[in-house]
Design a protein around this motif. Sequence first.
Motif, mmCIF file in Angstrom:
data_model
loop_
_atom_site.group_PDB
_atom_site.id
_atom_site.type_symbol
_atom_site.label_atom_id
_atom_site.label_comp_id
_atom_site.label_asym_id
_atom_site.label_seq_id
_atom_site.Cartn_x
_atom_site.Cartn_y
_atom_site.Cartn_z
ATOM 1 N N LYS A 233 0.831 -1.212 0.000
ATOM 2 C CA LYS A 233 0.000 0.000 0.000
ATOM 3 C C LYS A 233 0.860 1.255 0.000
ATOM 4 N N GLN A 234 1.887 1.271 0.825
ATOM 5 C CA GLN A 234 2.738 2.453 0.932
ATOM 6 C C GLN A 234 3.531 2.701 -0.351
ATOM 7 N N LEU A 237 1.015 4.164 -2.956
ATOM 8 C CA LEU A 237 0.278 5.372 -2.581
ATOM 9 C C LEU A 237 0.651 6.603 -3.402
ATOM 10 N N PRO A 238 1.932 6.954 -3.585
ATOM 11 C CA PRO A 238 2.250 8.165 -4.357
ATOM 12 C C PRO A 238 1.729 8.106 -5.795
ATOM 13 N N GLU A 240 -0.841 6.284 -6.920
ATOM 14 C CA GLU A 240 -2.301 6.368 -6.881
ATOM 15 C C GLU A 240 -2.765 7.805 -6.664
ATOM 16 N N GLN A 241 -2.092 8.527 -5.775
ATOM 17 C CA GLN A 241 -2.470 9.916 -5.512
ATOM 18 C C GLN A 241 -2.295 10.779 -6.748
ATOM 19 N N GLU A 242 -1.242 10.548 -7.514
ATOM 20 C CA GLU A 242 -1.022 11.316 -8.736
ATOM 21 C C GLU A 242 -2.118 11.016 -9.768
ATOM 22 N N ARG A 244 -5.173 10.032 -9.090
ATOM 23 C CA ARG A 244 -6.413 10.645 -8.598
ATOM 24 C C ARG A 244 -6.420 12.151 -8.839
ATOM 25 N N THR A 245 -5.258 12.786 -8.731
ATOM 26 C CA THR A 245 -5.183 14.228 -8.993
ATOM 27 C C THR A 245 -5.573 14.531 -10.443
ATOM 28 N N ARG A 246 -5.182 13.662 -11.357
ATOM 29 C CA ARG A 246 -5.417 13.918 -12.775
ATOM 30 C C ARG A 246 -6.810 13.476 -13.246
ATOM 31 N N GLY A 248 -9.276 11.677 -11.111
ATOM 32 C CA GLY A 248 -10.027 11.119 -9.991
ATOM 33 C C GLY A 248 -11.531 11.194 -10.142
ATOM 34 N N ASP A 254 -11.917 1.461 -6.138
ATOM 35 C CA ASP A 254 -10.504 1.122 -6.018
ATOM 36 C C ASP A 254 -10.324 -0.365 -5.751
#
Length: 416
Positions: A233-234, A237-238, A240-242, A244-246, A248, A254
């Motif tokens: 997961k860790q 995470l970075p 996945e967050q990127e 979602r920013t684009r 999401g 998920d």
Amino acid sequence: MKAEIVAVGTELLLGQIVNTNARFLAVECAGLGIDVYYQTVVGDNKDRLLETLKLAASRADIVICTGGLGPTQDDLTKDVLAAYIGRELIIHEPSMSKISDFFSSRGIHMVESNRRQALMLEGCDPLLNDTGMAVGVAVTYEGTHFILLPGPPKEMKPMFTNYAAAWLSSVMTDEVPLYSKMLRFAGIGESSLEHQLMDLIQDQQDPTIAPYAKEGEVAIRLTTRARDVEEGKQKLLPLEQEIRTRVGDFIYADEDLPLEHVILQLLSSKMMTLSVAESCTGGLLSDLITAVPGSSQSFLGGIICYTNLLKNKLLQVPMEVLEGDAAPGAVSEETASLLAQNLLNTTGSDWSLSVTGVAGPGESEGKPVGLVYVGLGKRGAQPQIFTLKLSGNRDMIKLRAAKSALYQLWKQLKDS
């Protein structure tokens, strides 16, 4: 470690049976840290199967075979492997007792060929069959690990999960499992999604990102190697967050769930209900929804109003709207709106979806193939109408229309 999955059976080559075993085994192997490099299908032929096993052993550390363990003369997998590695076939007595008890308890004469299902290779580790009769085999020969599993999925899956997976873990050294996460998208096409994420895809190393397209939906699998779930997961995470920013706004889940499943979860959590009125989709929308277990908690039902007669009789769409030189027609915003609104009145549901359009192969009412109107009704509000211009053949248009209708409902539910 590298693995090859070998599916044995002429029926697979003829297309009479779909090879779902390979998909299951590939996923399970990834979870164990095993890379599946090849998947092979071979018929019930001794010479070709022997050549296949030799080739697989030359390029893989693990060879997993499914099929060919039954009682008939064309069930050859154990015989061929025994000949290849120079082992005798012997009876696995616990399996033989199980087979004998099965026939005697039912008062059925056991023919001699059924003993073949209890055969195993001398010196191998037997893999028990909890749901069938044919015993599996696990054996190592000249550094290659062979596993023989039955063909029927109801036997193969529990044998692998309960016995073969543990055997593989015992022979593996320092393998780091793969950890994956699926992101599911709706309302965006594969090419558009790929364009938004192109730099991430081109620069990928670890974690990796892989798009998967299905009709009406797109998914992305994020994968990394991790020794446990938390580490996985860790590491993801970075990335996945990127993502979602684009993009999401288009992510509806998920985990690996279809859109209709998520919609039913949302309806249930809000204690709301849904009904549908279908013309051009002909019941496909209802079928997608009712394929989800427990859908009856939120789905009241659907009306397939394929003809103008039923649109009028069952959902009170006036004939002057449906037919006539000055009429909007069955394929129109007006009809989609009336279907959605009158369906709410008829069923008492909180939400309604209507679909009317031209699926093809030819025009209808002088309107082009692929023109579809979706009505989204909500109790206490005017229906919203969405105009779709879809491409593809008849089946593709029907599925894309149904998925588009579900997407519009999902957008409203997640924000309400």
